[in-house]
Design a protein around this motif. Structure first.
Motif, PDB file in Angstrom:
ATOM      1  N   LEU A 195      -4.827 -27.827  50.993  1.00  0.00           N
ATOM      2  CA  LEU A 195      -3.511 -28.432  50.862  1.00  0.00           C
ATOM      3  C   LEU A 195      -2.665 -27.604  49.897  1.00  0.00           C
ATOM      4  O   LEU A 195      -3.150 -27.191  48.834  1.00  0.00           O
ATOM      5  CB  LEU A 195      -3.612 -29.861  50.325  1.00  0.00           C
ATOM      6  CG  LEU A 195      -4.576 -30.818  51.020  1.00  0.00           C
ATOM      7  CD1 LEU A 195      -4.506 -32.199  50.349  1.00  0.00           C
ATOM      8  CD2 LEU A 195      -4.272 -30.931  52.503  1.00  0.00           C
ATOM      9  N   GLY A 196      -1.400 -27.365  50.258  1.00  0.00           N
ATOM     10  CA  GLY A 196      -0.530 -26.610  49.378  1.00  0.00           C
ATOM     11  C   GLY A 196       0.922 -26.739  49.766  1.00  0.00           C
ATOM     12  O   GLY A 196       1.261 -27.206  50.851  1.00  0.00           O
ATOM     13  N   ARG A 197       1.794 -26.300  48.870  1.00  0.00           N
ATOM     14  CA  ARG A 197       3.233 -26.444  49.085  1.00  0.00           C
ATOM     15  C   ARG A 197       3.804 -25.348  49.980  1.00  0.00           C
ATOM     16  O   ARG A 197       4.865 -25.527  50.561  1.00  0.00           O
ATOM     17  CB  ARG A 197       3.963 -26.422  47.745  1.00  0.00           C
ATOM     18  CG  ARG A 197       3.716 -27.650  46.889  1.00  0.00           C
ATOM     19  CD  ARG A 197       4.377 -27.525  45.534  1.00  0.00           C
ATOM     20  NE  ARG A 197       3.746 -26.483  44.721  1.00  0.00           N
ATOM     21  CZ  ARG A 197       4.108 -26.178  43.488  1.00  0.00           C
ATOM     22  NH1 ARG A 197       5.121 -26.820  42.927  1.00  0.00           N
ATOM     23  NH2 ARG A 197       3.486 -25.241  42.806  1.00  0.00           N
ATOM     24  N   SER A 198       3.126 -24.215  50.087  1.00  0.00           N
ATOM     25  CA  SER A 198       3.710 -23.075  50.796  1.00  0.00           C
ATOM     26  C   SER A 198       2.663 -22.361  51.632  1.00  0.00           C
ATOM     27  O   SER A 198       1.703 -21.809  51.091  1.00  0.00           O
ATOM     28  CB  SER A 198       4.330 -22.095  49.796  1.00  0.00           C
ATOM     29  OG  SER A 198       4.657 -20.875  50.420  1.00  0.00           O
ATOM     30  N   ALA A 199       2.871 -22.352  52.948  1.00  0.00           N
ATOM     31  CA  ALA A 199       1.977 -21.619  53.832  1.00  0.00           C
ATOM     32  C   ALA A 199       2.068 -20.124  53.575  1.00  0.00           C
ATOM     33  O   ALA A 199       1.071 -19.393  53.680  1.00  0.00           O
ATOM     34  CB  ALA A 199       2.310 -21.922  55.291  1.00  0.00           C
ATOM     35  N   VAL A 200       3.262 -19.637  53.215  1.00  0.00           N
ATOM     36  CA  VAL A 200       3.439 -18.210  52.922  1.00  0.00           C
ATOM     37  C   VAL A 200       2.585 -17.810  51.723  1.00  0.00           C
ATOM     38  O   VAL A 200       1.871 -16.794  51.757  1.00  0.00           O
ATOM     39  CB  VAL A 200       4.928 -17.898  52.651  1.00  0.00           C
ATOM     40  CG1 VAL A 200       5.094 -16.465  52.164  1.00  0.00           C
ATOM     41  CG2 VAL A 200       5.757 -18.134  53.904  1.00  0.00           C
ATOM     42  N   LYS A 201       2.646 -18.603  50.676  1.00  0.00           N
ATOM     43  CA  LYS A 201       1.843 -18.328  49.489  1.00  0.00           C
ATOM     44  C   LYS A 201       0.358 -18.436  49.809  1.00  0.00           C
ATOM     45  O   LYS A 201      -0.458 -17.619  49.349  1.00  0.00           O
ATOM     46  CB  LYS A 201       2.217 -19.300  48.361  1.00  0.00           C
ATOM     47  CG  LYS A 201       1.469 -19.071  47.073  1.00  0.00           C
ATOM     48  CD  LYS A 201       1.926 -20.046  45.988  1.00  0.00           C
ATOM     49  CE  LYS A 201       1.159 -19.835  44.688  1.00  0.00           C
ATOM     50  NZ  LYS A 201       1.616 -20.786  43.635  1.00  0.00           N
ATOM     51  N   ALA A 202      -0.003 -19.430  50.596  1.00  0.00           N
ATOM     52  CA  ALA A 202      -1.408 -19.633  50.944  1.00  0.00           C
ATOM     53  C   ALA A 202      -1.957 -18.457  51.750  1.00  0.00           C
ATOM     54  O   ALA A 202      -3.096 -18.022  51.542  1.00  0.00           O
ATOM     55  CB  ALA A 202      -1.581 -20.928  51.716  1.00  0.00           C
ATOM     56  N   LYS A 203      -1.159 -17.918  52.674  1.00  0.00           N
ATOM     57  CA  LYS A 203      -1.615 -16.782  53.483  1.00  0.00           C
ATOM     58  C   LYS A 203      -1.834 -15.546  52.627  1.00  0.00           C
ATOM     59  O   LYS A 203      -2.724 -14.740  52.909  1.00  0.00           O
ATOM     60  CB  LYS A 203      -0.610 -16.502  54.595  1.00  0.00           C
ATOM     61  CG  LYS A 203      -0.634 -17.537  55.710  1.00  0.00           C
ATOM     62  CD  LYS A 203       0.420 -17.252  56.775  1.00  0.00           C
ATOM     63  CE  LYS A 203       0.370 -18.309  57.870  1.00  0.00           C
ATOM     64  NZ  LYS A 203       1.423 -18.097  58.902  1.00  0.00           N
ATOM     65  N   ALA A 204      -1.027 -15.394  51.588  1.00  0.00           N
ATOM     66  CA  ALA A 204      -1.202 -14.262  50.681  1.00  0.00           C
ATOM     67  C   ALA A 204      -2.414 -14.441  49.784  1.00  0.00           C
ATOM     68  O   ALA A 204      -3.029 -13.460  49.346  1.00  0.00           O
ATOM     69  CB  ALA A 204       0.057 -14.087  49.833  1.00  0.00           C
ATOM     70  N   ARG A 205      -2.773 -15.685  49.533  1.00  0.00           N
ATOM     71  CA  ARG A 205      -3.850 -16.002  48.577  1.00  0.00           C
ATOM     72  C   ARG A 205      -5.197 -16.219  49.270  1.00  0.00           C
ATOM     73  O   ARG A 205      -6.249 -15.891  48.716  1.00  0.00           O
ATOM     74  CB  ARG A 205      -3.445 -17.274  47.829  1.00  0.00           C
ATOM     75  CG  ARG A 205      -4.377 -17.733  46.724  1.00  0.00           C
ATOM     76  CD  ARG A 205      -4.162 -16.966  45.470  1.00  0.00           C
ATOM     77  NE  ARG A 205      -4.618 -17.720  44.312  1.00  0.00           N
ATOM     78  CZ  ARG A 205      -4.969 -17.157  43.166  1.00  0.00           C
ATOM     79  NH1 ARG A 205      -4.910 -15.852  43.028  1.00  0.00           N
ATOM     80  NH2 ARG A 205      -5.367 -17.892  42.153  1.00  0.00           N
ATOM     81  N   LEU A 206      -5.168 -16.781  50.476  1.00  0.00           N
ATOM     82  CA  LEU A 206      -6.382 -17.199  51.169  1.00  0.00           C
ATOM     83  C   LEU A 206      -6.491 -16.473  52.514  1.00  0.00           C
ATOM     84  O   LEU A 206      -5.767 -16.815  53.444  1.00  0.00           O
ATOM     85  CB  LEU A 206      -6.364 -18.717  51.384  1.00  0.00           C
ATOM     86  CG  LEU A 206      -6.212 -19.578  50.125  1.00  0.00           C
ATOM     87  CD1 LEU A 206      -5.911 -21.018  50.502  1.00  0.00           C
ATOM     88  CD2 LEU A 206      -7.467 -19.486  49.256  1.00  0.00           C
ATOM     89  N   PRO A 207      -7.397 -15.522  52.645  1.00  0.00           N
ATOM     90  CA  PRO A 207      -7.481 -14.703  53.869  1.00  0.00           C
ATOM     91  C   PRO A 207      -8.311 -15.341  54.975  1.00  0.00           C
ATOM     92  O   PRO A 207      -9.132 -14.685  55.617  1.00  0.00           O
ATOM     93  CB  PRO A 207      -8.141 -13.417  53.363  1.00  0.00           C
ATOM     94  CG  PRO A 207      -9.057 -13.898  52.281  1.00  0.00           C
ATOM     95  CD  PRO A 207      -8.324 -15.043  51.607  1.00  0.00           C
TER      96      PRO A 207
END
Length: 326
Positions: free
Chosen positions: A40-52
């Protein structure tokens, strides 16, 4: 115990959440755990950069504000870990309302969700619930009542964590939600974020950049620290083996250190110096007033948890990994 289960994790792109997801996805890959991870997170863009892991089996991401009224994850879960929270001084000073809401509104939403699907919930609390040591104990046990001035801006963090713990007890009693609480020491590790304004984070970023380590006090404070790998291991022990309704300190004596000694260790690894500088008013408003906050981790160790990193080894390993990551 996680084989074939679904685990929902808020704060998925944070220092602890990202590391936990790395661990679970690694187990899925190497040991066929088949544990479904819902981040769960606020930003899919941030998540894609953080979680591969986007597009991989057993991983999904749900974008949204966990604090929003009526927020619920889409699919039912077996386990829920509420890790979403402001975690450093500048956030406390600049967004105290958001800090409170993550620890209260976000938690309430996930407790309601857990009540609806029968999930077991872990609330990530903090050493900060103890406040200042009154001088009557050397270490905080889980029964220590704490000493906190609630009428300050800084109280947005520790008081909302304390309320979060009380909410877990209320939902256990009234809604039958199984819940456990992990009170976590000050965490560091290679997944810390660049904008983290905690003292140790700033020490390491300055040192790795070839800049002097800036100490904004005399450095006599003594705190319990914990490498993120040990924090995640502890969270899993508490989640799976902790007694319903109990709180557990995640801390290890091998990582207790005075702030000036911590600064010196970081400076030595980076081959720079330690300098002293007073914080500005906004930054100081977010700092803890505690000068002695050592935790007794024996209760969690009774679950079989063992910390693997002492402070010196943990700092060296962290800075080496951060340097390699660029």
């Amino acid at each position: 115990m996680l084989a074939g289960k679904t685990v929902v994790i808020s704060g998925a792109t944070g220092m602890i959440g990202a590391f936990l997801i790395d661990v679970l996805m690694r187990k899925n890959s190497t040991e066929g755990l088949s544990c479904k991870v819902v981040a769960l997170g606020r930003s899919a863009v941030k998540a894609k950069a953080r979680l591969p892991y986007f597009g991989r089996d057993h991983f999904s991401f749900e974008e949204g504000l966990v604090t929003a009224s009526g927020y619920r994850p889409v699919a039912p879960a077996d386990y829920v870990l509420h890790l979403a929270s402001s975690t450093h001084p500048r956030q406390y000073a600049t967004d105290p309302i958001g800090t409170i809401r993550a620890n209260v509104d976000g938690l309430q939403n996930l407790l309601e969700y857990s009540a609806g699907c029968g999930a077991r919930l872990l609330f990530a609390s903090s050493v900060e619930v103890y406040g200042q040591n009154r001088g009557d104990v050397e270490r905080f046990t889980e029964g220590y009542c704490g000493n906190i001035d609630c009428n300050t801006l800084r109280a947005c963090y520790n008081e909302s964590k304390r309320l979060g713990e009380a909410m877990c007890q209320a939902y256990r009693s009234q809604r039958g939600v199984e819940s456990v609480i992990a009170r976590i020491a000050r965490v560091y590790g290679p997944t810390l974020l660049p904008d983290d304004s905690k003292a140790l984070s700033q020490f390491m970023h300055h040192s790795l950049a070839g800049e002097d380590v800036v100490l904004k006090s005399e450095g006599t404070q003594r705190f319990s620290y914990l490498h993120v790998a040990d924090a995640v291991s502890g969270l899993l022990h508490v989640l799976l083996l902790g007694a319903d309704g109990e709180a557990y300190n995640l801390a290890d004596e091998g990582s207790d250190v005075a702030l000036k000694d911590l600064a010196a260790l970081v400076a030595e690894v980076g081959q720079v110096k330690v300098v002293f500088d007073l914080p500005d008013a906004q930054e100081a408003a977010g700092y803890s007033k505690a000068t002695l906050a050592l935790m007794d981790g024996s209760k969690a160790k009774g679950l079989g948890w063992i910390a693997c990193y002492g402070i010196a080894d943990g700092i060296r390993a962290t800075m080496e990994q951060m340097s390699q990551a660029g």
